[in-house]
Structures are given as structure tokens and as C-alpha cells.
Design an enzyme around this catalytic site. Structure first.
Site, short mmCIF file in Angstrom:
data_model
loop_
_atom_site.label_atom_id
_atom_site.label_comp_id
_atom_site.label_asym_id
_atom_site.label_seq_id
_atom_site.Cartn_x
_atom_site.Cartn_y
_atom_site.Cartn_z
N GLU A 871 0.80 -1.23 0.00
CA GLU A 871 0.00 0.00 0.00
C GLU A 871 0.83 1.27 0.00
O GLU A 871 0.35 2.33 -0.40
CB GLU A 871 -0.98 -0.05 1.16
CG GLU A 871 -2.06 -1.09 0.88
CD GLU A 871 -2.95 -1.37 2.07
OE1 GLU A 871 -4.06 -0.82 2.09
OE2 GLU A 871 -2.53 -2.12 2.97
N LEU A 872 2.07 1.20 0.43
CA LEU A 872 2.94 2.37 0.31
C LEU A 872 2.95 2.89 -1.11
O LEU A 872 2.94 4.10 -1.35
CB LEU A 872 4.38 2.00 0.72
CG LEU A 872 5.41 3.07 0.37
CD1 LEU A 872 5.26 4.29 1.28
CD2 LEU A 872 6.81 2.52 0.42
#
Length: 943
Positions: A871-872
Site C-alpha cells: 500500500e505504500l
């Protein structure tokens, strides 16, 4: 119906078939023959999923009617290109280069690439990209770069410059596969077309009834009556199901767990009863013998509505005079505060530099290529069995049992091979629909939504409105931040409590901000339900704060990178929530970026013209690893009679590579046993066979399962170890009465803490990932059209477990970030019903120059030093693009997406000498008054 016999040469073999040339498509016919390697996605010729070669040319078989195909035509499908035991170079290259993530697009791409190499065995990268553009081959997972890499590698093999053995993966000399590009076990079936996805499974269930849904066509109404009589008389119809047929309470029982919430979370019906709250509410479900019969009958269901005002965004429902939309709770049903440090008003009054702005992030659709598809049946033991996409298999059991009226202990959830999700499948809604249908009919059922139905029914990224101001001193150090952010949660409260937490944690990350106030709200509208999407809750935050960072740098006359550099977390610094980190890599990340950034600035200056202006933008990001305080996961390792080991888990694989992750973790944890990777077996994603993993969300899975695997491996090896240090065989363990299966557990209890409801201070998750994005764009001044020329990500996600998987997440995340910045939306109910209309990011909108670099700082609590990653990569790349537009032509786009007409209007206003300012949003009251009230009246369990 005009039936016709035809003879076709399919994959070199003459095949006789019977079809209706007027209604049948080539895809229909191929799939009926059992060649389900040809997948069907959009059904309107936009995605290329269904590509086959027809008489030497690539065609999209979903729109190719049989009446336009000549007898004796030669057709090649994915099954005719290679087999699992005899791969074509393209298929092996797809596996090795990470061309397979969810894999749903892989057959279509490989078939298309085969046709290219049949005519051009030495293409350039640009020729490959142009071929895929021309043939409408679309991918949502990979960023396209690995696909081009695969074609180039396969072409080298076919030219004789490299052998298949050279191309194939090789275990390193030291035997360690952790950190390498170990291939995904599931990739082989996906590149050969032998993997059955949900629709394939449904069509191979001979006794299954096919379902079709009835949607209201409006977003807000009273449902006065439903008349199913005409539909029930239609050919093939078994039953028309309404809310009256639901055996349970007809609710998705998903608690709204935020301590300040004014809603209980039990507001979403499975089938509409007396109200319509958005276009995705299902009024009725038709069950019939065939898909065509079900869809024909669904058009005959009559219903009467009383149209009500449609509140399609939260500026309408937050207005002072707005009526209460849902009678069960107020329009603004969570207001969560953030309070840190001293009074921000006093700090800002004394601070020399202040910038403020208001920002909007759109309702970004996930735009997966496989529309939602589900199956359900009750087995011989009375177990309700549901096949579906799911980000969290067990949540379907917890949330559906009371609603559908079936005991939780008699519900089994199985994840089908999945054509991606990116988060929307966290919702248990469609599993609820098929559960109700199979219980009402007593027969197996299957459904595959049309793409338009998929768009209306499934959740989207929550839109957000934010107001904020940022202050810094004369040295450029941030002194204070004030903000309010309101998430448009759509028609129901699903996952609202989780997103409210994100709004308190990621505005202003990853910077040291000593004084701050914030207020995060979740608000109802009559639009699509908001649900998980990669980067959940954080991209909206960065739309606000990463633009403020650029605005502040411009105001004080400092370079945007250098301004960020002096403010990012350093050793011992606290986040805005008062938590400290196990690692502080941001200065190193920005140091690594600096030379690339300078090169990009020089390149933009050199190549920019008055007609096509070029610019550079950056944005920093941070995201959590693990999903909430007291996170928990379990797996099982079992020794088998043949000496192999099976890893039992429910690591829900949406295409991120859970299978490869499980193998590398197990292999590394069991190194003393000397197993080969192929001696590690997987039993995954079936609640009857494996323990609860928790959601494949919060970038938690690699971290949580890795630690649980180490725990199980230690138990297994301890049990196998003899006094002399050698290891028992399976037979020896059985003979000695020693168990051969061990449960590995990992729990973050004691490592985390809830956010304080009065201040937002706390540390809810165990680890974090950090990164920065660099975007180079070109803006066509006459039209406002923006093209991303290059994008680079430098990230620290801990020690990398599988480099191909991590690269895939990074490249795909950046691609979807470009889409968020420039085009993707679900807001127009007529236009945003398909991929192209919704602004899908095709290959021509994605640069080939997507690159990644990693700083691998070991995480002290991570398995083998790893954390999570996915998700970064979708946290803030979109803001790098928006900042680059401003750098290129001096206009800032405050409301996403930055479509050409929006950029053009801003450029024209600038040319007229007009100052471009955002509108400040009304969010239900004054921020300071709200915070002052909270300080004076803190929440306690009593009130």
C-alpha cells in the site's frame, strides 16, 4: 434463434460446433468448447482479455459475432500456444518477469504478443507498447513494464540469442530464495489458460442456476412495491428472490466499531426492503437455467419507486440545512479529533510562513478487469459454501450468518482464483446475494456481473474533502498543522471506523510536526459505498498535505525536496499521533532521490517548450503494516508422509503473490531441514481447511504470516529433532506418537495501542513503510492534456521477501496513482460504467520509464527483517504528478482528477491574470470550535 453448424480449425484441430450466429460471439463459442483460457472481462472490446488469433490477426473475441466468421477459419487460443509441460517462451517469460499478478489478463496478452512475434521477431520496446495499445490489451496490476520486458526476453529466445534454460529461474548457489524472484506457483496455470476463475467455475457447475440482479436505476427513493409475476413466467425461471425470501435479518452485520460513531454499522440490507440508498442496491434476484434467461427475466421485474432528492456528495449532506438521509443515524456519524502539542492558533500567529488550501480526492474506482463473480451451494453436510473474491474470507462468515439466516459454524468460504480486487472485495455484499439465492432456491447458483452492474454495486475509494493550513519558521521547520478531512462513505457505513483512523494518521506524514489539530469525519451520501482500496485512507490525506508541502516550499523560496528533507522524521522523532518508529529511513531515501531529482529538473528545463511544458514533482509517503491493535494471524505447517511440508493458510491472494510469499517464508524458516522449494506444498484460502489469517489488508500479510510461519517452523523442527541433532521422518514421528502438524501464531498485542478518542494519540499498528515518488510530466498548453513521462519510487519496506512481487506492487501502484491523478473516477452514472469511460489507465497513459529502488532497513519485529509493502506504493504517487503539473506550468489542481479541461481552464485563468484559489469547504462547523468543545467535554465511557 437461427442455429447454424460451423467447422473451425481451433489450435490446429478441426472442430464442429453449433451456434446462433446472430447472438453468439466467438468468445461464447470458444468457452462452450471448454477452452476457458480465453477469459471475458468488459464484454465491450475495451480490455483485450478475450484476445485470440483469427486467421493471423488479433481479435477481441467478446465482440466478434459468429455471423462475421467464415467457415474453416483458423483460430489460436492460449491453449494452442503452449502447455504446462511444454511452455512457449512467452509463457515462461511472463512467469519470470512478473507478468503474472492476478493473471486474468495474461492469456490475452500472451496471445496478442504471439501474433506480434509471428510478424516481427525483433521489435523495439516502443513497438511492443504500440502493439498492445492498438489491440486494446489492458492490465491493472503490473504497470505494463514487466509485460514489455517479457516480450523482449521471449523474442531473444525465439531468435536463438538465449535458451529457455537461460531464461528460467535458478536457485542461487547459497540456496537462499528469500529476496530473489522465485516464481509464483500459481503462475503456470495462469499463463497456460488452465486456471479457472469464478466465471469459469460457474459455467462448469452443470446444475447451477444462473442469477441476474435487478437494480433501481436511481440513487435515492422509497421502494413502494415489487411485482415479480411477469418475470416468474419467463422461460427457464426457477425463482425471483426478494427481501421477503431472506431467511435471516437481511443485514450485513458489520459493526461500526469507532468509539465515537453514531451508527451501529448494521444499516446495509442484502436485498432492498423499503428504501433505495444508492444505485447498487439490489431489489430482486432472478434465478434461471441460463444466464441469458435470467437476464431476460430480470428486465420483467416491475417495481414502484417514490423518487427522493439524490445527495451525491457530502458537501450536500454536510450543509447546515441538509435533511438526515438515513433515519438510523446522522449524516456526519463519526467526528474523530487529533490534538497534539500547544495551541496551534497561537503558534501560527507567531510563525512567519503560513499556507492554506482545500483539496478534493475523487471516488476512484478499482477498475479490475474481472467483474465480480460468485458461486454458492449447500453441500451434503448442510454447509453453506460460498466461492468468491475476498480480501478477508472469515469476515463473510461473521457478517453474513445472521443476515442470511444460516449458522456461522455451517458456513464455508472459498476464494476463487481472483482477477484482482485492490480492496473492494473486503465487502461481503455479493457473497450475501448468492447466499440468499442458494438458500431460497435450494440449488447451486452462480453469477457474474456485467461491467456496468459491477461499477454500480461494488465499493470505491472514498472521496474526501479537506481544508488545511501549514506553518513553518524562518528556517523552514514546520511548526504547526491544522486540518479537517471528511470522507464520503457513500450509502452505508461499511469500514467507516477504519478509514476515520487513517485520516488522523496520514495527513502530515512522514514529517515531524510538533503542534497539530485535526478532525476526521465520515459522512453519508447516496453514491457508491466506500470501501478498501490499496493505500486505504491515505491517498486522500496526501492529496492535502503533500500539496501543502510544495506550496510552503514555493512560498519560502526553498526547493521542494530540500524543504521535505529538513522536516522528515529522524531518529527518535514522533509522528503526528505521538508514536515512534523502529526505523527512520526518510533522510536516506531523499538522499538517494536527490541526484535523480536534479537530473529530472535539468531535463525538464532543457526539453520544455512554450507549447509543451515539462515539470517535475515529488511526494513522500508512509503507510502502516498490520491492520489494527491486537492484530492476530494463524497458519499451520504439516509434515507429509513423503517428506514434503504443507503450509495451510488463508492469505487471500488478490494477485499480490501470496503463494510465493508463503513458499519463501516456509523455505527460509525450514532451511535446516534441507527441503527443496518444490517440497513445500500450499493449501490456501478455504475456511474449512486453514485457520483465520485476517484481512489481506493493511500491508499486513507478509509480516504477520511470516512471523506465524517462523513460530510454526520452530515447533515442527523441535518435534522432528532427535537427540543427535538429526531429524525424524514422518513415519518415525507417527511411530513415536509425535504430532506432525503445528499451528503458528503471531499477535501484535503489547506492540500496539488504540488511538485515544479525545486526542488521536496512539500507535495502532506494529510497523511502517516509507517512500518517495518522483514524477516527470509534459503539459500540452493548448489542450491541458498531461502526460507522465517518467516516474521513480525509492522505498524502504524492510528486507525484501520476493523482489518480483515487490516490484510488481510498486509498478502497479504507481500506474494506478497516475490514474488517480489524471483520469479515473466514478461519478457520472452514464459515462462511468465501463473501463474507458471511467478513465482507465491504459498503456499509452503509463510511461515505460517506471523504476524502483529499495533501501532495505531490517525491521526488528519483522520476519527475516521484512515488513509489508503493497500500500505504500499507492499512498502518494498521484500527488507527485499534481506537483509536477504545477512545476511545469504554474497552475495547481486542487480537485482531482486533473483532466485536460480542468488544467486548460486553470491555464486560461492564469493567462488572464486571475489568482487561482481553491474554494474552502463547509464541513458542518468551525474546526476550532469543534476542537475547543472536545477539549472541554472529553469522551468518557459514561457519556
Amino acid at each position: 434463434m437461427a442455429t447454424k453448424k460451423m467447422m473451425l480449425y481451433i489450435n490446429g484441430s478441426e472442430r464442429m460446433l453449433v451456434c446462433d450466429p446472430e447472438t453468439d460471439t466467438l468468445a461464447d463459442v470458444i468457452r462452450r468448447l471448454g477452452l476457458t483460457g480465453t477469459k471475458v472481462g468488459c464484454r465491450v472490446g475495451q480490455c483485450g482479455i478475450c484476445s485470440v488469433i483469427l486467421d493471423g490477426a488479433v481479435v477481441r473475441s467478446c465482440v466478434k459475432k459468429m455471423k462475421n466468421i467464415k467457415d474453416g477459419s483458423k483460430i489460436t487460443t492460449i491453449e494452442g500456444i503452449g502447455a504446462p509441460t511444454n511452455l512457449h517462451p512467452l509463457q515462461l517469460a511472463w512467469i519470470i518477469h512478473g507478468g503474472v499478478q492476478c493473471g486474468f489478463c495474461s492469456p490475452g496478452f500472451i496471445v496478442s504478443a504471439k501474433a506480434l512475434l509471428d510478424t516481427n521477431l525483433n521489435p523495439t520496446r516502443q513497438e511492443v507498447r504500440e502493439w498492445f495499445r492498438k489491440n486494446h490489451n489492458a492490465c491493472r496490476c503490473t504497470g505494463y513494464k514487466p509485460l514489455v520486458d517479457a516480450v523482449m526476453a521471449a523474442a531473444k529466445v525465439m531468435r536463438g540469442e538465449m535458451t529457455m534454460e537461460d531464461l528460467n529461474y535458478k536457485i542461487p548457489a547459497d540456496g537462499r530464495i528469500y529476496g530473489t524472484g522465485y516464481p509464483r506457483p500459481a503462475a503456470l496455470a495462469k499463463v497456460t489458460g488452465t486456471c479457472d476463475y469464478g466465471d469459469d467455475i460457474g459455467m462448469k457447475m452443470p446444475d447451477a442456476l444462473h442469477l441476474a440482479v435487478v437494480l433501481p436505476g436511481v440513487s435515492h427513493a422509497r421502494l413502494l412495491s415489487i411485482d415479480t409475476s411477469e418475470a416468474e413466467k419467463m422461460p427457464g425461471v426457477e425463482k425471483v428472490i426478494t427481501h421477503k425470501d431472506v431467511k435471516g435479518n437481511n443485514r450485513i452485520m458489520w459493526p461500526c466499531g469507532h468509539i465515537l460513531a453514531k451508527a451501529d454499522g448494521f444499516d446495509r440490507p442484502i436485498l432492498a426492503e423499503d428504501m433505495i440508498y444508492h444505485r447498487g442496491d439490489v431489489i430482486a434476484v432472478v434465478a434461471a437455467r441460463t444466464r441469458a434467461e435470467a437476464r431476460a427475466a430480470a428486465k420483467k421485474v416491475k417495481f414502484e419507486l417514490e423518487q427522493l432528492p439524490e445527495y451525491l456528495n457530502i458537501l450536500e449532506t454536510m450543509a447546515a440545512d441538509a435533511p438526515q438521509v438515513n433515519k438510523e443515524y446522522p449524516n456526519i456519524y463519526i467526528e474523530a479529533p487529533l490534538i497534539k502539542g500547544q495551541d496551534t492558533r497561537k503558534i501560527i500567529e507567531k510563525t512567519p510562513y503560513v499556507v492554506e488550501g482545500s483539496f478534493y480526492s475523487q471516488r476512484q474506482p478499482h477498475l479490475v478487469l474481472e467483474p465480480d463473480t460468485d458461486q454458492a451451494y449447500v453441500d451434503a453436510d448442510g454447509v453453506l459454501t460460498i466461492h468468491c473474491k475476498s480480501l478477508f474470507l472469515h469476515i463473510n462468515i461473521f457478517t453474513l450468518a445472521p443476515g442470511v439466516g444460516h449458522p456461522a459454524e455451517k458456513i464455508r468460504i472459498i476464494e476463487n482464483p481472483t482477477g484482482a480486487s485492490f480492496g473492494y472485495s473486503l465487502s461481503p455484499y455479493m457473497p450475501g446475494i448468492v447466499s440468499v439465492a442458494t438458500l431460497a432456491t435450494g440449488k447451486p447458483v452462480t453469477i457474474t456481473l456485467s461491467y456496468e452492474e459491477h461499477q454500480h454495486i461494488t465499493g470505491k475509494r472514498a472521496p474526501s474533502f479537506s481544508n488545511a493550513r501549514l506553518a513553518c519558521d524562518e528556517k523552514g521547520k514546520i511548526t504547526a498543522l491544522e486540518y479537517e478531512i471528511a470522507y464520503d462513505e457513500g450509502a452505508y457505513t461499511e469500514s467507516a471506523d477504519v478509514i476515520a483512523q487513517k485520516g488522523l494518521r496520514f495527513v502530515g506524514a512522514p514529517y515531524k510536526i510538533p503542534n497539530a489539530i485535526g478532525l476526521c469525519k465520515t459522512v453519508i451520501s447516496n453514491n457508491a459505498v466506500s470501501t478498501a482500496y490499496k493505500g486505504f485512507g491515505s491517498p486522500q490525506c496526501y492529496t492535502c498535505s503533500e500539496q501543502l508541502m510544495d506550496m510552503m516550499a514555493e512560498k519560502i523560496g526553498m526547493d521542494p525536496l530540500e524543504f521535505r528533507y529538513i522536516n522528515v522524521y529522524r531518529e527518535g522523532d514522533e509522528s503526528i499521533n505521538g508514536n515512534k518508529f523502529s526505523v527512520y529511513p526518510m533522510p536516506q531515501i531523499l538522499d538517494r532521490l536527490r541526484p535523480y531529482y536534479k537530473e529530472a529538473l535539468e531535463r525538464a528545463k532543457r526539453e520544455s517548450t512554450p507549447e509543451r511544458k515539462r515539470g517535475v514533482g515529488i511526494a513522500c509517503g508512509e503507510y502502516n503494516v498490520t491492520s489494527a491493535p491486537n492484530d492476530h494471524t494463524e497458519i499451520i505447517l504439516g509434515l507429509n508422509p513423503d517428506g514434503t511440508v504443507t503450509h495451510y493458510n488463508n492469505w487471500q491472494d488478490q494477485g499480490q503473490g501470496a503463494d510465493a510469499g508463503a513458499v519463501v517464508h516456509t523455505y527460509e524458516a525450514l532451511r535446516p531441514l534441507g527441503l527443496r522449494p518444490d517440497q513445500i506444498k500450499l493449501c490456501m484460502n478455504d475456511t474449512a481447511l486453514a485457520p483465520m489469517h485476517g484481512p489481506s489488508a493493511g500491508s499486513r500479510s507478509h509480516y504477520m504470516i511470516g512471523n506465524a510461519t517462523i513460530h510454526a517452523a520452530e515447533q515442527l523442527m523441535n518435534a522432528m529433532r532427535k537427540p543427535d541433532g538429526t531429524y525424524r521422518t514422518y513415519d518415525e514421528m507417527v511411530a513415536e506418537g509425535i504430532p506432525t502438524k503445528y499451528t503458528g501464531v503471531f499477535d501484535t498485542t503489547g506492540m500496539t495501542s488504540d488511538l485515544d478518542p479525545n486526542t488521536g494519540q496512539g500507535s495502532p499498528t506494529a510497523e511502517y513503510t516509507f517512500g518517495t515518488f518522483l514524477a516527470e510530466v509534459e503539459v500540452e498548453v493548448a489542450t491541458g492534456k498531461t502526460k507522465v513521462l517518467r516516474m521513480k519510487c525509492i522505498a524502504d519496506v524492510g528486507v525484501i521477501g520476493n523482489i518480483v512481487n515487490v516490484d510488481g506492487q510498486a509498478l502497479g501502484g504507481m500506474m494506478q496513482g497516475i490514474g488517480m491523478a489524471l483520469s479515473e473516477d466514478y461519478d457520472d452514472f452514464k459515462k462511468h460504467t465501463n473501463l474507458a469511460g471511467s478513465g482507465f489507465t491504459f498503456i499509452d497513459a503509463t510511461p515505460d520509464n517506471l523504476t524502483t529502488e529499495y533501501i532495505e532497513t531490517p525491521r526488528p519485529s519483522g520476519p527475516h527483517g521484512s515488513s509489508g509493502c503493497a500500500e505504500l506504493f499507492q499512498s502518494s504517487p498521484h500527488v507527485a504528478v499534481i506537483n509536477a503539473i504545477n512545476n511545469a506550468c504554474g497552475v495547481r489542481i486542487y480537485e482531482l482528477p486533473a483532466r485536460p479541461e480542468k488544467v486548460k481552464a486553470a491555464l486560461e485563468a492564469k493567462a488572464r491574470g486571475e489568482e487561482i484559489k481553491p474554494r474552502k469547504y463547509y464541513m458542518g462547523g468551525d474546526l476550532h470550535e469543534k476542537i475547543d468543545y472536545i477539549k472541554a467535554n472529553p469522551f468518557t465511557p459514561k457519556n
